[in-house]
Design an enzyme around this catalytic site. Structure first.
Site, PDB file in Angstrom:
ATOM      1  N   GLY A 107       0.816  -1.208   0.000  1.00  0.00           N
ATOM      2  CA  GLY A 107       0.000   0.000   0.000  1.00  0.00           C
ATOM      3  C   GLY A 107       0.854   1.264   0.000  1.00  0.00           C
ATOM      4  O   GLY A 107       0.540   2.246  -0.672  1.00  0.00           O
ATOM      5  N   GLN A 122      -7.700   0.127   3.643  1.00  0.00           N
ATOM      6  CA  GLN A 122      -8.554  -0.404   4.719  1.00  0.00           C
ATOM      7  C   GLN A 122      -9.943  -0.776   4.215  1.00  0.00           C
ATOM      8  O   GLN A 122     -10.613  -1.632   4.791  1.00  0.00           O
ATOM      9  CB  GLN A 122      -8.706   0.623   5.845  1.00  0.00           C
ATOM     10  CG  GLN A 122      -7.462   0.821   6.682  1.00  0.00           C
ATOM     11  CD  GLN A 122      -7.130  -0.362   7.576  1.00  0.00           C
ATOM     12  OE1 GLN A 122      -8.016  -1.130   7.988  1.00  0.00           O
ATOM     13  NE2 GLN A 122      -5.862  -0.531   7.875  1.00  0.00           N
ATOM     14  N   GLY A 129      -2.062  -6.179   0.086  1.00  0.00           N
ATOM     15  CA  GLY A 129      -2.392  -7.584   0.304  1.00  0.00           C
ATOM     16  C   GLY A 129      -2.632  -7.961   1.758  1.00  0.00           C
ATOM     17  O   GLY A 129      -3.585  -8.668   2.087  1.00  0.00           O
ATOM     18  N   HIS A 130      -1.762  -7.465   2.645  1.00  0.00           N
ATOM     19  CA  HIS A 130      -1.782  -8.029   4.005  1.00  0.00           C
ATOM     20  C   HIS A 130      -2.917  -7.497   4.878  1.00  0.00           C
ATOM     21  O   HIS A 130      -3.097  -7.963   6.000  1.00  0.00           O
ATOM     22  CB  HIS A 130      -0.422  -7.848   4.695  1.00  0.00           C
ATOM     23  CG  HIS A 130      -0.093  -6.469   5.142  1.00  0.00           C
ATOM     24  ND1 HIS A 130      -0.192  -6.087   6.454  1.00  0.00           N
ATOM     25  CD2 HIS A 130       0.346  -5.380   4.473  1.00  0.00           C
ATOM     26  CE1 HIS A 130       0.189  -4.821   6.565  1.00  0.00           C
ATOM     27  NE2 HIS A 130       0.509  -4.368   5.371  1.00  0.00           N
ATOM     28  N   CYS A 190       2.152   2.248  13.030  1.00  0.00           N
ATOM     29  CA  CYS A 190       3.413   2.900  12.664  1.00  0.00           C
ATOM     30  C   CYS A 190       3.854   3.886  13.737  1.00  0.00           C
ATOM     31  O   CYS A 190       5.033   4.153  13.890  1.00  0.00           O
ATOM     32  CB  CYS A 190       3.261   3.639  11.347  1.00  0.00           C
ATOM     33  SG  CYS A 190       2.244   2.775  10.166  1.00  0.00           S
TER      34      CYS A 190
HETATM   35  C1  LIG Z   1      -1.622  -0.469   6.045  1.00  0.00           C
HETATM   36  C2  LIG Z   1      -1.977   0.773   5.298  1.00  0.00           C
HETATM   37  C3  LIG Z   1      -1.126   1.301   4.323  1.00  0.00           C
HETATM   38  C4  LIG Z   1       0.227   0.720   4.033  1.00  0.00           C
HETATM   39  O1  LIG Z   1       0.162  -0.501   3.351  1.00  0.00           O
HETATM   40  P1  LIG Z   1       1.444  -1.459   3.374  1.00  0.00           P
HETATM   41  O2  LIG Z   1       1.078  -2.563   2.433  1.00  0.00           O
HETATM   42  O3  LIG Z   1       1.620  -1.909   4.784  1.00  0.00           O
HETATM   43  O4  LIG Z   1       2.594  -0.656   2.867  1.00  0.00           O
HETATM   44  C5  LIG Z   1      -1.520   2.431   3.658  1.00  0.00           C
HETATM   45  N1  LIG Z   1      -2.705   3.015   3.924  1.00  0.00           N
HETATM   46  C6  LIG Z   1      -3.546   2.532   4.836  1.00  0.00           C
HETATM   47  C7  LIG Z   1      -4.859   3.205   5.059  1.00  0.00           C
HETATM   48  C8  LIG Z   1      -3.219   1.393   5.563  1.00  0.00           C
HETATM   49  O5  LIG Z   1      -4.059   0.940   6.479  1.00  0.00           O
END
Ligand SMILES: *Cc1c(COP(=O)(O)O)cnc(C)c1O
Length: 399
Positions: free
Chosen positions: A71, A178, A199-200, A324
């Site tokens: 993301g 999200q 993905g995660h 984070c």
């Molecule tokens: C987790 C998240 C990201 C970052 O995604 P990653 O795959 O962990 O880099 C970005 N934006 C939102 C809203 C998220 O919840």
């Protein structure tokens, strides 16, 4: 010890069907999709099938999907890619409640001469679409507004923002990391030109994501090294990750309604249970326009971090603010933007349920949490002060 995972907004366990498929592409179907031989062709076919699955989940065409490392990279590629393609400094509009992958990217662009408008939000964490209309200038290059917030779960009125951006001819990006798997997503209906997923957060693997890039949108690559992903993202494709993301998207779409129903039920059981057992608790975020899995609560007079440690010692995983920033005792930028006091913002805990959360899990939290909060409150000088104020007959001071 019993373990209960209520931090699905931070990450989710990989779905067994996804894990099985990844294993296959790690061990057996290991070809390089750029190779002409049968090993390569098999990997290429899997890659393109995953692209279709991701596109399908977003209402997009397969050629509009660019695979990224997650993301964060998708957000960077959208924002910096659009800024670079513009060729000279311009203006960007975003909100104060974005994920750091968006906010820090915008801040970095400010260093290079871009001007950024950070739209304020109401106490529920929402912007009003008219704010975007008012903020657009002749030199506005991009508007970036998340679909759903990772900390408080508030859903933005994105389709209305999309209408405004279309009318004014301004590019619109949305971080939908999200939202995917919790809300139906259709890029056409939302009116977005760029949209990030990961993905995660949807029971897929870590280190893989995708950016939807509407056909015709000009985007500069952030890296160089090959013609992969239509020259937008070079490097040998992460085939196991990509097939995992594709499968996770397919399952997310298929199970969307059932998952949302379960999560909403478990979330409501948790919130109602907490409110019945613990006094002076505030639910943060929008009362109705929110993700089904999110419960962000403020427990007055105590720090969220202390509650987390107490919960962790009982095997329960939750989060304070975003993953984070936790570890640093800084109040969340999202809660501060919503106008919460410093004190209240530090007392926030985010519970995010998942597709496998069950009533027994929630009931365990409801058993364990009240004594933790009570113990912390009894040690809190703020709480003692409030007690004295009550005894003296004056109302408690708002922190
Ligand atoms: C987790 C998240 C990201 C970052 O995604 P990653 O795959 O962990 O880099 C970005 N934006 C939102 C809203 C998220 O919840």
């Amino acid at each position: 010890m019993r373990e209960v995972y209520l931090d699905h907004a931070a990450t989710t366990p990989v779905h067994p069907e996804v894990a099985e498929l990844i294993q296959e592409y790690l061990v057996r179907t290991y070809g390089n999709p750029s190779s002409l031989h049968r090993f390569g062709r098999r990997a290429r076919a899997a890659l393109e099938e995953a692209r279709e699955q991701v596109a399908e989940a977003l209402g997009a065409e397969p050629e509009e999907i660019v695979f990224t490392s997650g993301g964060t990279e998708a957000d960077n590629l959208a924002i910096r890619g659009a800024a670079l393609a513009h060729g000279r400094p311009g203006h960007i509009i975003t909100t104060r409640v974005e994920h750091h992958a968006v906010l820090h990217t915008c801040e970095a662009l400010e260093e290079t001469g871009f001007e950024v408008t950070y739209l304020p939000v109401d106490r529920h964490g929402r912007i009003a679409p008219e704010q975007v209309a008012e903020a657009i200038r002749p030199d506005t290059v991009l508007v970036t507004v998340m679909l759903a917030n990772n900390e408080v779960g508030t859903v933005q009125p994105l389709a209305a923002v999309g209408e405004i951006c279309r009318e004014r001819g301004v590019l619109l990006h949305s971080d939908a990391v999200q939202a995917l798997g919790q809300l139906p997503i259709d890029v056409g209906q939302l009116g977005v030109d760029l949209l990030s997923v990961s993905g995660h957060k949807i029971y897929g693997p870590k280190g893989i994501g995708a950016l939807y890039v509407r056909r015709g949108v000009r985007l500069s690559p952030l890296m160089y090294g090959g013609g992969h992903e239509r020259r937008r993202r070079p490097g040998t494709e992460n085939v196991p990750g990509i097939v995992g993301l594709g499968k996770a998207c397919e399952l997310a779409v298929r199970e969307l309604a059932a998952r949302a129903r379960t999560m909403r039920e478990m979330r409501d059981r948790l919130v109602e249970g907490i409110q019945a057992r613990i006094a002076e608790v505030v639910l943060n975020g929008h009362p109705t326009e929110r993700l089904p899995n999110n419960a962000n609560l403020c427990f007055r007079y105590v720090e969220g971090e202390s509650i987390l440690l107490g919960l962790d010692s009982k095997g329960i995983a939750a989060s304070s603010g975003s993953a984070c920033t936790s570890g640093a005792l800084e109040p969340s930028h999202v809660l501060m933007a919503m106008g919460l006091s410093h004190e209240l913002a530090q007392g926030s805990v985010r519970f995010s349920v998942g597709r496998l959360t069950r009533a027994e899990d929630i009931d365990y939290v409801l058993e364990v949490l009240p004594p933790i909060v009570e113990r912390l409150r009894n040690m809190s000088p703020l709480y003692a002060e409030r007690g004295r104020a009550r005894q003296a007959g004056s109302p408690p001071g708002e922190g």
